[in-house]
Write a protein that holds these residues in place. Structure first.
Motif, PDB file in Angstrom:
ATOM      1  N   GLU A 571       0.834  -1.206   0.000  1.00 31.19           N
ATOM      2  CA  GLU A 571       0.000   0.000   0.000  1.00 31.19           C
ATOM      3  C   GLU A 571       0.864   1.251   0.000  1.00 31.19           C
ATOM      4  N   ARG A 572       1.909   1.264   0.809  1.00 31.15           N
ATOM      5  CA  ARG A 572       2.784   2.437   0.870  1.00 31.15           C
ATOM      6  C   ARG A 572       3.484   2.670  -0.465  1.00 31.15           C
ATOM      7  N   HIS A 573       3.961   1.594  -1.087  1.00 28.85           N
ATOM      8  CA  HIS A 573       4.669   1.739  -2.358  1.00 28.85           C
ATOM      9  C   HIS A 573       3.719   2.166  -3.488  1.00 28.85           C
ATOM     10  N   PHE A 574       2.513   1.563  -3.533  1.00 24.84           N
ATOM     11  CA  PHE A 574       1.555   1.939  -4.573  1.00 24.84           C
ATOM     12  C   PHE A 574       1.150   3.409  -4.419  1.00 24.84           C
ATOM     13  N   ALA A 575       0.920   3.843  -3.170  1.00 25.33           N
ATOM     14  CA  ALA A 575       0.526   5.238  -2.932  1.00 25.33           C
ATOM     15  C   ALA A 575       1.643   6.191  -3.328  1.00 25.33           C
ATOM     16  N   LYS A 576       2.859   5.816  -3.039  1.00 17.50           N
ATOM     17  CA  LYS A 576       3.994   6.677  -3.365  1.00 17.50           C
ATOM     18  C   LYS A 576       4.154   6.826  -4.869  1.00 17.50           C
ATOM     19  N   LYS A 577       3.936   5.722  -5.601  1.00 13.59           N
ATOM     20  CA  LYS A 577       4.078   5.767  -7.059  1.00 13.59           C
ATOM     21  C   LYS A 577       2.776   6.171  -7.758  1.00 13.59           C
ATOM     22  N   GLN A 578       1.679   6.286  -6.957  1.00 13.66           N
ATOM     23  CA  GLN A 578       0.368   6.679  -7.485  1.00 13.66           C
ATOM     24  C   GLN A 578      -0.084   5.716  -8.584  1.00 13.66           C
ATOM     25  N   ILE A 579      -0.054   4.432  -8.266  1.00 18.54           N
ATOM     26  CA  ILE A 579      -0.511   3.397  -9.200  1.00 18.54           C
ATOM     27  C   ILE A 579      -1.500   2.502  -8.478  1.00 18.54           C
ATOM     28  N   ASN A 580      -2.328   1.766  -9.267  1.00 18.44           N
ATOM     29  CA  ASN A 580      -3.276   0.806  -8.707  1.00 18.44           C
ATOM     30  C   ASN A 580      -3.085  -0.594  -9.287  1.00 18.44           C
ATOM     31  N   ARG A 591      -4.926  -3.077  -6.925  1.00 19.71           N
ATOM     32  CA  ARG A 591      -5.362  -2.498  -5.651  1.00 19.71           C
ATOM     33  C   ARG A 591      -6.745  -1.887  -5.858  1.00 19.71           C
ATOM     34  N   GLU A 593     -10.231  -0.112  -3.838  1.00 18.19           N
ATOM     35  CA  GLU A 593     -10.720   0.511  -2.606  1.00 18.19           C
ATOM     36  C   GLU A 593     -12.234   0.634  -2.685  1.00 18.19           C
TER      37      GLU A 593
END
Length: 605
Positions: A571-580, A591, A593
């Motif tokens: 979750e942290r890595h996906f949020a940082k790279k802004q990818i799903n 990912r 939600e």
């Protein structure tokens, strides 16, 4: 005190004129002048007439005694030796020669003639006292006391109490296992009360355990025969000692003898270090009698000539150069005698040497005495002969070789891989290498991880040997009886919760194929077997099925915790790279939600 003769000078001179070739008359004349205080005349006759030919031993002895009185030591020695040529067992000549040799510092020769004298005349008190003094000066107090009425009073009035050690049956079995040899027969070290010389009383019986117990307590001193009937041995090594001739020559130079012993000790420690670099365990012993022995114990019986050849090859690459003051040889079960070889009895370690009264003791790698000698036997590890053969091969080819353990933990291999990737194994191993005692659970973890690797037994010995309760035979025996299944991470966490929590034990493994998490998955996935098929489980007893179910539930809970932590990281890595979405090989990790809840899905592109 010279040869008897007519003290009337005129009569004596007249006899000489009638018999000018009679040496007895000239001896009497020289003695007459000496008794009258005319030493120059006596000395002149001795110098001119002492060499006159005669086979009469008493005349030669008389010349020797007169030469001593006149201070002519060299001439006296020559005359005594001539006397012995014609009467080799003359008691008075042997004693006078031994006394004179000691006076001029030739102690080795003096002791030689004293031994000869005492062998022939064991009740000669002056000879016994003189020999006892020589033994005392050499530090051989046991032999000195055997020849005289003097008894050492050392430690008699000490206020420090000493307690006899407890010898268990296991201790005795350790001795039997390590120093196994001839099936029947042993020796008891004794001192001949007539000559003070050491000898072994041979007993043609199997060695009883109680005699070994008495040996360890210092009540008797045992000797053993290493050679079996098939000419094989299980123990050998290298021996360094000071020859008796060197000891006798330095009887009043004790410092030089100690210097030689330190040289020998240094040589043995270098040899021990060289052997260790090739993975060969050797053990240094000070016999307490100007001798050091570096023992090698084998895991099976080997022909003694094969062992001798290998040890001689090793010794070539660690030479000892101190002229002839020290002797170094392989420890062998036979000694040359004439044109043949004779089996010899060897003093068993940890006994009290009857000659010096000192106990044989094992030394550590620094040359210091181990504190608990009997329990030290548990630490002795038997070596496979192939290690020595490989060492000789590398030495002969001048190939630089280092035992992989000497580079530890660097290098490559299954053990290094496990050490680098499993913090639990590393922490337990470091604890043992530091000499700290391991919990029984920690030992089981090492056995069912490292013990299942290639050369696992070797690595177990390496890690456990520094520990205070290391028992070489038990480690080998347990390592060879291990079940094939490695320990699981679940079991390790259950047994060692404090350790696992302190090192953040959260490894992630590929468990496809029904495998369970285990440290050995870091090394090879095939080293961890698949779980038992359900069809086989149905045939098990109810309690066993329940135990396996509980184990599976525990593993599932553990896996669920790992899954949740992994999702948080994702979750942290996906949020940082802004990818799903993330494509991984042929699959896509997505990912999603919904109503504030994040879910992860795996699909195909």
């Amino acid at each position: 005190m010279g040869f008897s003769g007519n003290n009337n000078i005129e009569t004596l001179l007249a006899q000489i004129r009638l018999n000018p070739l009679d040496p007895a008359l000239y001896l009497s004349l020289a003695q007459y002048y000496y008794d009258e205080g005319e030493e120059e005349k006596a000395r002149s006759i001795v110098i001119r007439r002492r060499e006159m030919a005669t086979t009469n031993a008493m005349i030669h002895r008389g010349w020797g005694e007169l030469c001593e009185d006149l201070g002519l030591a060299r001439q006296a020695l020559e005359s005594y030796q001539k006397a012995l040529r014609f009467n080799p067992n003359d008691e008075k000549t042997l004693l006078r020669l031994a006394e004179l040799l000691a006076d001029v510092g030739r102690y080795e020769d003096s002791i030689h003639y004293l031994k000869k004298l005492l062998k022939r005349y064991p009740e000669n008190e002056p000879a016994k006292n003189m020999m006892a003094e020589n033994y005392r000066l050499l530090g051989l107090k046991g032999q000195a006391e055997a020849l005289s009425s003097f008894t050492s009073k050392e430690n008699e009035n000490t206020i420090v109490r000493q307690f006899p050690i407890s010898i268990s049956n296991e201790d005795i079995q350790n001795v039997i296992r390590l120093f196994d040899g001839r099936e029947r027969g042993y020796g008891l070290q004794k001192i001949d009360a007539r000559s003070g010389e050491l000898f072994y009383q041979i007993i043609d019986l199997p060695l009883p355990p109680e005699v070994i117990r008495a040996h360890l307590r210092g009540e008797v001193t045992l000797g053993f025969f290493p050679l079996r009937e098939d000419k094989t041995i299980k123990v050998s090594g290298i021996s360094v000692w000071i020859p008796f001739r060197v000891m006798a020559a330095n009887i009043k130079n004790h410092g030089h003898l100690m210097f030689l012993m330190e040289k020998g000790r240094s040589y043995m420690l270098r040899m021990n270090s060289m052997l260790k670099s090739y993975g060969i365990s050797s053990y240094l012993e000070d016999t307490g009698s100007y001798q050091l022995r570096l023992w090698l114990f084998f895991d099976r019986f080997i022909h003694f000539l094969k062992v001798k050849s290998l040890i001689q090859d090793l010794m070539k690459y660690q030479p000892l150069s101190i002229e002839e003051s020290l002797m170094v040889e392989p420890i062998m079960p036979t000694v040359p005698q004439g044109v043949s070889w004779v089996e010899q009895v060897m003093m068993l370690p940890l006994g009290v040497h009857q000659g010096t009264g000192k106990r044989s003791l094992f030394l550590d790698k620094e040359g210091a005495i181990y504190p608990n000698q009997v329990k030290f036997l548990e630490r002795i590890r038997e070596v496979n002969i192939s290690y020595i053969q490989q060492a000789v091969k590398n030495l002969n080819s001048k190939k630089t070789y280092q035992n992989p353990k000497s580079k530890f933990p660097s290098g490559q291999g299954p053990f290094q891989t496990l050490w680098e990737n499993c913090l639990i194994i590393r922490k337990i191993g470091e604890k043992s290498l530091a000499g700290r005692d391991l919990l029984s659970e920690e030992k089981v973890v090492l056995f069912y991880t490292i013990g299942l690797l290639d050369q696992g037994e070797e690595w177990l010995h390496y890690l456990l040997e520094p520990g205070p309760r290391y028992h070489a035979e038990k480690v080998s025996r347990q390592a060879r009886r291990l079940a094939p299944n490695p320990i699981s991470c679940i079991k390790i966490r259950d047994w060692l919760p404090e350790l696992t929590s302190s090192v953040a034990c959260n490894c992630s493994f590929d468990l496809r194929g029904g495998k369970y998490p285990s440290p050995l998955l870091h090394v090879n996935p095939h080293s961890v077997p698949s779980t038992t098929d359900i069809d086989q489980i149905e045939k098990l007893p109810l309690k066993e099925i329940a135990l396996r179910y509980l184990r599976l539930r525990n593993e599932l809970e553990e896996l669920e915790q790992i899954r949740q932590r992994t999702e948080d990281i994702l979750e942290r890595h996906f949020a940082k790279k802004q990818i799903n979405r993330l494509k991984i090989q042929e699959k896509v990790l997505s990912r999603r939600e919904y109503e504030g809840q994040i879910t992860w899905e795996i699909g195909f592109e």
